[in-house]
Scaffold this motif. Structure first.
Motif, PDB file in Angstrom:
ATOM      1  N   ASP A   3       0.818  -1.213   0.000  1.00 30.33           N
ATOM      2  CA  ASP A   3       0.000   0.000   0.000  1.00 30.33           C
ATOM      3  C   ASP A   3       0.851   1.262   0.000  1.00 30.33           C
ATOM      4  O   ASP A   3       0.499   2.267  -0.609  1.00 30.33           O
ATOM      5  N   LEU A  40     -13.595   9.104   3.582  1.00 31.86           N
ATOM      6  CA  LEU A  40     -13.102   7.857   2.999  1.00 31.86           C
ATOM      7  C   LEU A  40     -12.164   8.126   1.831  1.00 31.86           C
ATOM      8  O   LEU A  40     -11.175   7.406   1.632  1.00 31.86           O
ATOM      9  N   GLU A  43      -8.847   8.923   3.269  1.00 30.64           N
ATOM     10  CA  GLU A  43      -8.226   7.697   3.767  1.00 30.64           C
ATOM     11  C   GLU A  43      -7.599   6.899   2.624  1.00 30.64           C
ATOM     12  O   GLU A  43      -6.477   6.386   2.740  1.00 30.64           O
ATOM     13  N   GLU A  44      -8.320   6.786   1.520  1.00 28.03           N
ATOM     14  CA  GLU A  44      -7.823   5.999   0.383  1.00 28.03           C
ATOM     15  C   GLU A  44      -6.599   6.650  -0.250  1.00 28.03           C
ATOM     16  O   GLU A  44      -5.673   5.958  -0.688  1.00 28.03           O
ATOM     17  N   ARG A  47      -3.774   5.794   2.135  1.00 26.62           N
ATOM     18  CA  ARG A  47      -3.425   4.370   2.087  1.00 26.62           C
ATOM     19  C   ARG A  47      -2.687   4.016   0.797  1.00 26.62           C
ATOM     20  O   ARG A  47      -1.935   3.041   0.757  1.00 26.62           O
ATOM     21  N   ALA A  48      -2.933   4.791  -0.249  1.00 23.60           N
ATOM     22  CA  ALA A  48      -2.236   4.565  -1.515  1.00 23.60           C
ATOM     23  C   ALA A  48      -0.829   5.156  -1.509  1.00 23.60           C
ATOM     24  O   ALA A  48      -0.114   5.074  -2.499  1.00 23.60           O
ATOM     25  N   GLN A 180     -12.459   4.249  -2.972  1.00 23.47           N
ATOM     26  CA  GLN A 180     -11.337   3.334  -3.196  1.00 23.47           C
ATOM     27  C   GLN A 180     -11.184   3.008  -4.682  1.00 23.47           C
ATOM     28  O   GLN A 180     -10.077   3.055  -5.240  1.00 23.47           O
ATOM     29  N   LYS A 181     -12.290   2.699  -5.348  1.00 25.93           N
ATOM     30  CA  LYS A 181     -12.229   2.359  -6.769  1.00 25.93           C
ATOM     31  C   LYS A 181     -11.760   3.550  -7.593  1.00 25.93           C
ATOM     32  O   LYS A 181     -11.002   3.400  -8.563  1.00 25.93           O
ATOM     33  N   ILE A 183      -9.748   6.063  -6.656  1.00 28.19           N
ATOM     34  CA  ILE A 183      -8.314   6.269  -6.471  1.00 28.19           C
ATOM     35  C   ILE A 183      -7.519   5.183  -7.188  1.00 28.19           C
ATOM     36  O   ILE A 183      -6.496   5.466  -7.835  1.00 28.19           O
ATOM     37  N   GLU A 184      -7.972   3.958  -7.123  1.00 28.43           N
ATOM     38  CA  GLU A 184      -7.270   2.872  -7.816  1.00 28.43           C
ATOM     39  C   GLU A 184      -7.225   3.118  -9.321  1.00 28.43           C
ATOM     40  O   GLU A 184      -6.183   2.930  -9.963  1.00 28.43           O
TER      41      GLU A 184
END
Length: 263
Positions: A3, A40, A43-44, A47-48, A180-181, A183-184
């Protein structure tokens, strides 16, 4: 992938973490669900392994800053004020959850340019006229832009706004309602494609970004239309001159010439 490594740039020789700017409504009184979505998002980003950039304002950007801070991420705020006193008492803006405040003295609208140019990737959350200005700057400057849908404000109408603009700048838009999706997807696109997109200031002369009277040749790597006189560099193959917006595109072409059409 670890991560803490996901946010590292894929550009050879660069080891700085990517900076993701969160631009959105600074209005107080946001509904609980939207605030939680913005938290959120922060946070993402953290975390990335990325740095969060905000306008150091209340509302949804502050919620994102809180989220990033909570999980140990680094947060940078671009303040409209000249000093901490101006930031707190003239603009009534928060300092909590930010590791660094950069004082621009440019006011609320002036600091928008710094917000965008300091960010490798821009994410739009909710927002009204101020966020619309940041979107316009990011789009004009060819940024990779994520839109966190379902957060209200201009996020509901961005496709229509950009369609009405009828302007190709090299910007890339990605839409998703899941932090999350989103940012990914943004990191994947940046690492594999968009990092090659040159800054609009990478050339000594002005780049013509749409195909007009002057923009008669196209960089085969990034797809940008150019005035041949303003090309960053050229390469000749079989008596055909190939034009590139910058040396990075030329280097990429030389490494993988079979990938690109030069007709």
């Amino acid at each position: 992938m670890n991560d803490q490594k996901r946010g590292l740039q894929a550009v050879p020789g660069q080891r700085m973490s990517l900076k993701i700017g969160v631009m959105g409504s600074a209005a107080t009184g946001q509904d609980t669900e939207t605030l939680q979505t913005a938290r959120l998002l922060g946070e993402e980003i953290a975390r990335a392994g990325c740095v969060t950039i905000t306008g150091a304002c209340p509302g949804l950007p502050l919620a994102a800053a809180q989220g990033a801070h909570t999980v140990g991420g680094q947060v940078i705020g671009i303040s409209p004020g000249l000093s901490l006193d101006e930031h707190l008492y003239k603009y009534h803006s928060p300092a909590e959850f930010h590791d660094v405040l950069i004082f621009t003295g440019s006011g609320l609208m002036g600091r928008e340019v710094v917000n965008i140019r300091s960010s490798d990737i821009v994410v739009i959350v909710g927002g009204s006229s101020g966020t619309l200005g940041e979107l316009a700057i990011a789009y004009d400057e060819g940024k990779l832009i994520g839109v966190l849908t379902g957060t209200g404000g201009i996020t509901d109408v961005i496709p229509q706004i950009l369609k009405a603009c009828q302007k190709e700048t090299g910007a890339r838009l990605i839409y998703d309602n899941h932090p999350q999706k989103l940012i990914e997807q943004l990191l994947e696109v940046y690492r594999t494609e968009h990092y090659q997109h040159p800054s609009c200031f990478c050339m000594a002369c002005e780049t013509v970004e749409t195909q007009g009277d002057l923009a008669t040749v196209r960089d085969p790597v990034c797809g940008m239309w150019l005035d041949p006189k303003c090309a960053g560099t050229t390469k000749k193959i079989n008596d055909v001159v190939i034009y590139f917006c910058c040396s990075a595109c030329a280097t990429e072409f030389e490494a993988n010439p079979s990938r690109y059409s030069v007709t």
